[in-house]
Design a protein around this motif. Sequence first.
Motif, PDB file in Angstrom:
ATOM      1  N   VAL A 244       0.843  -0.921   0.103  1.00 12.96           N
ATOM      2  CA  VAL A 244      -0.528   0.239   0.287  1.00 12.96           C
ATOM      3  C   VAL A 244       1.292   1.069   0.197  1.00 12.96           C
ATOM      4  CG1 VAL A 244      -1.260   1.414   1.284  1.00 12.96           C
ATOM      5  CG2 VAL A 244      -2.210  -1.518   1.295  1.00 12.96           C
ATOM      6  N   GLU A 245       0.389   2.238  -1.018  1.00  9.03           N
ATOM      7  CA  GLU A 245       1.290   3.469  -1.047  1.00  9.03           C
ATOM      8  C   GLU A 245       0.691   4.442  -0.306  1.00  9.03           C
ATOM      9  OE1 GLU A 245       4.075   5.070  -4.424  1.00  9.03           O
ATOM     10  OE2 GLU A 245       1.727   5.559  -4.689  1.00  9.03           O
ATOM     11  N   CYS A 246       1.373   5.145   0.302  1.00  6.88           N
ATOM     12  CA  CYS A 246       0.723   6.448   1.306  1.00  6.88           C
ATOM     13  C   CYS A 246       1.398   7.681   0.967  1.00  6.88           C
ATOM     14  CB  CYS A 246       0.018   6.295   2.402  1.00  6.88           C
ATOM     15  SG  CYS A 246      -0.218   5.205   2.774  1.00  6.88           S
ATOM     16  N   TYR A 247       0.543   8.304   0.907  1.00  9.70           N
ATOM     17  CA  TYR A 247       1.292  10.317   1.122  1.00  9.70           C
ATOM     18  C   TYR A 247       0.884  10.293   2.523  1.00  9.70           C
ATOM     19  CZ  TYR A 247       0.459  11.418  -3.522  1.00  9.70           C
ATOM     20  OH  TYR A 247       0.933  11.093  -5.236  1.00  9.70           O
ATOM     21  N   VAL A 248       2.479  10.605   2.911  1.00 12.19           N
ATOM     22  CA  VAL A 248       1.829  10.864   4.999  1.00 12.19           C
ATOM     23  C   VAL A 248       3.111  12.589   4.815  1.00 12.19           C
ATOM     24  CG1 VAL A 248       3.623   9.679   7.038  1.00 12.19           C
ATOM     25  CG2 VAL A 248       2.668   8.058   4.633  1.00 12.19           C
ATOM     26  N   VAL A 249       2.218  13.297   5.407  1.00 14.22           N
ATOM     27  CA  VAL A 249       2.418  14.515   5.836  1.00 14.22           C
ATOM     28  C   VAL A 249       3.123  14.975   6.694  1.00 14.22           C
ATOM     29  CG1 VAL A 249       1.976  17.082   6.216  1.00 14.22           C
ATOM     30  CG2 VAL A 249       0.172  15.358   4.230  1.00 14.22           C
ATOM     31  N   ILE A 250       4.719  15.020   7.496  1.00 13.93           N
ATOM     32  CA  ILE A 250       5.056  15.666   8.251  1.00 13.93           C
ATOM     33  C   ILE A 250       5.303  16.627   8.698  1.00 13.93           C
ATOM     34  CG2 ILE A 250       7.394  14.747   9.538  1.00 13.93           C
ATOM     35  CD1 ILE A 250       6.713  11.675   8.593  1.00 13.93           C
ATOM     36  N   LYS A 251       5.045  17.719   9.380  1.00 10.94           N
ATOM     37  CA  LYS A 251       6.327  18.912   9.772  1.00 10.94           C
ATOM     38  C   LYS A 251       6.067  18.503  11.220  1.00 10.94           C
ATOM     39  CE  LYS A 251       3.841  23.916   9.804  1.00 10.94           C
ATOM     40  NZ  LYS A 251       2.758  24.595   9.756  1.00 10.94           N
ATOM     41  N   ASP A 252       7.387  19.489  11.563  1.00 12.46           N
ATOM     42  CA  ASP A 252       8.262  19.671  12.563  1.00 12.46           C
ATOM     43  C   ASP A 252       7.848  18.245  13.796  1.00 12.46           C
ATOM     44  OD1 ASP A 252       7.990  22.054  12.394  1.00 12.46           O
ATOM     45  OD2 ASP A 252       6.367  22.967  13.150  1.00 12.46           O
ATOM     46  N   GLY A 253       8.389  16.816  13.314  1.00 14.73           N
ATOM     47  CA  GLY A 253       8.473  15.970  14.006  1.00 14.73           C
ATOM     48  C   GLY A 253       7.140  15.212  14.167  1.00 14.73           C
ATOM     49  N   VAL A 254       6.251  15.815  13.517  1.00 10.15           N
ATOM     50  CA  VAL A 254       5.157  15.040  13.621  1.00 10.15           C
ATOM     51  C   VAL A 254       3.798  14.959  12.414  1.00 10.15           C
ATOM     52  CG1 VAL A 254       2.794  15.907  15.372  1.00 10.15           C
ATOM     53  CG2 VAL A 254       4.388  16.180  16.592  1.00 10.15           C
ATOM     54  N   VAL A 255       2.724  13.861  12.392  1.00  3.51           N
ATOM     55  CA  VAL A 255       2.588  12.833  11.365  1.00  3.51           C
ATOM     56  C   VAL A 255       1.103  14.399  11.240  1.00  3.51           C
ATOM     57  CG1 VAL A 255       0.993  11.327  10.274  1.00  3.51           C
ATOM     58  CG2 VAL A 255       3.318  11.222  10.790  1.00  3.51           C
ATOM     59  N   LYS A 256       0.701  14.787  10.112  1.00  2.00           N
ATOM     60  CA  LYS A 256      -0.281  15.499  10.752  1.00  2.00           C
ATOM     61  C   LYS A 256      -1.917  15.046   9.478  1.00  2.00           C
ATOM     62  CE  LYS A 256       1.305  18.908  12.246  1.00  2.00           C
ATOM     63  NZ  LYS A 256       0.797  19.158  13.894  1.00  2.00           N
ATOM     64  N   ASN A 257      -1.230  13.977   8.504  1.00  2.00           N
ATOM     65  CA  ASN A 257      -2.320  13.157   8.089  1.00  2.00           C
ATOM     66  C   ASN A 257      -1.312  11.632   7.188  1.00  2.00           C
ATOM     67  OD1 ASN A 257      -4.569  13.041   6.815  1.00  2.00           O
ATOM     68  ND2 ASN A 257      -4.501  14.794   4.367  1.00  2.00           N
ATOM     69  N   VAL A 258      -2.262  11.026   6.709  1.00  3.32           N
ATOM     70  CA  VAL A 258      -2.311  10.266   5.611  1.00  3.32           C
ATOM     71  C   VAL A 258      -3.095   9.564   4.814  1.00  3.32           C
ATOM     72  CG1 VAL A 258      -1.048   7.481   6.116  1.00  3.32           C
ATOM     73  CG2 VAL A 258      -0.671   9.073   7.496  1.00  3.32           C
ATOM     74  N   VAL A 259      -2.493   9.859   3.436  1.00  2.00           N
ATOM     75  CA  VAL A 259      -3.874   9.715   3.123  1.00  2.00           C
ATOM     76  C   VAL A 259      -3.368   8.371   1.492  1.00  2.00           C
ATOM     77  CG1 VAL A 259      -4.872  10.029   0.489  1.00  2.00           C
ATOM     78  CG2 VAL A 259      -4.311  11.581   2.697  1.00  2.00           C
ATOM     79  N   VAL A 260      -4.380   7.210   2.126  1.00  2.00           N
ATOM     80  CA  VAL A 260      -4.078   5.631   0.778  1.00  2.00           C
ATOM     81  C   VAL A 260      -4.077   6.736  -1.103  1.00  2.00           C
ATOM     82  CG1 VAL A 260      -4.322   3.789  -0.094  1.00  2.00           C
ATOM     83  CG2 VAL A 260      -4.633   4.538   2.151  1.00  2.00           C
ATOM     84  N   SER A 261      -2.821   6.151  -1.482  1.00  2.00           N
ATOM     85  CA  SER A 261      -2.981   6.245  -3.020  1.00  2.00           C
ATOM     86  C   SER A 261      -2.617   5.464  -4.042  1.00  2.00           C
ATOM     87  CB  SER A 261      -1.313   7.719  -2.949  1.00  2.00           C
ATOM     88  OG  SER A 261       0.086   6.200  -3.776  1.00  2.00           O
ATOM     89  N   ASP A 262      -2.413   4.422  -3.618  1.00  2.50           N
ATOM     90  CA  ASP A 262      -2.452   3.227  -4.994  1.00  2.50           C
ATOM     91  C   ASP A 262      -2.008   2.286  -3.609  1.00  2.50           C
ATOM     92  OD1 ASP A 262      -2.733   1.755  -7.101  1.00  2.50           O
ATOM     93  OD2 ASP A 262      -0.215   2.962  -7.960  1.00  2.50           O
ATOM     94  N   ASN A 263      -2.530   0.900  -4.289  1.00  3.90           N
ATOM     95  CA  ASN A 263      -2.147  -0.377  -3.724  1.00  3.90           C
ATOM     96  C   ASN A 263      -1.616  -1.421  -4.936  1.00  3.90           C
ATOM     97  OD1 ASN A 263      -4.592  -2.289  -4.213  1.00  3.90           O
ATOM     98  ND2 ASN A 263      -4.790  -0.144  -3.875  1.00  3.90           N
ATOM     99  N   ALA A 264      -1.249  -2.737  -4.126  1.00 11.91           N
ATOM    100  CA  ALA A 264      -0.879  -4.272  -5.209  1.00 11.91           C
ATOM    101  C   ALA A 264      -1.785  -4.946  -4.412  1.00 11.91           C
ATOM    102  CB  ALA A 264      -0.134  -4.100  -5.833  1.00 11.91           C
ATOM    103  N   ASN A 265      -2.986  -5.704  -4.766  1.00 10.35           N
ATOM    104  CA  ASN A 265      -3.483  -6.525  -4.861  1.00 10.35           C
ATOM    105  C   ASN A 265      -4.414  -6.581  -2.995  1.00 10.35           C
ATOM    106  OD1 ASN A 265      -1.697  -7.858  -6.896  1.00 10.35           O
ATOM    107  ND2 ASN A 265      -0.263  -8.909  -5.147  1.00 10.35           N
TER     108      ASN A 265
END
Length: 217
Positions: free
Chosen positions: A100-121
């Motif tokens: 599973v491929e995700c966009y992971v938004v990080i600011k100042d060492g903290v995760v702000k958002n995670v969005v799934v972008s693609d996947n296989a199987n």
Amino acid sequence: MKVSVKASIVLIAIALVSGFILSVLSDLLYVSEEEKDNRKLATVYASEITERYTSDVLTEKYGDILKNETYGEVTGVYFCDDGAVIVKAKGKGGYSSGWVECYVVIKDGVVKNVVVSDNANQSFIGFIKESWLAEQFEGRSTDKELTMNVDVTPNAGASKSSNAINNSVNMAMSFYNKAIKTQQQNPGGNIVTMKAGGNADVSLNGYETGNGKEVLL
């Protein structure tokens, strides 16, 4: 005979016109991979992208630090004008040996958002909702590796996909800590890679990983 020839000419003309129309439409409707990325990024984080690294440019800049045998690999890095960094990463360990491929938004060492972008199987990826992603990952510090069933509760309908997403986030955080956070804390610092035999490679404002230890100067 004349009717047959006339019909053939008409069919050829129709084929030529249809081919031309399809060609024009193809050009008009074509969306580049970068544009697809931009459209997705716009839904991931409301900030302007000032720098982006993908494909060969990404590999050239960061090298082996992009991959981790346990987590997966980083496939894109995007710097935002407010200081946030969006790391696109593929996480291993999904359903049917997929990812599973995700966009992971990080600011100042903290995760702000995670969005799934693609996947296989991932047959059950549809069970993964934004609310679950937010609950499990938003606000997490990049200082701590996330462990399934300890830090992260698997989605009941997609436990394997949950594992791959967790690996994607861990991959993004690992990359951020090594390549981004360290550099932000020590601007202009150089990475010296000590290799076997006592040789050292120095990367200015970049990250070269070899067979030895990395030391920030």
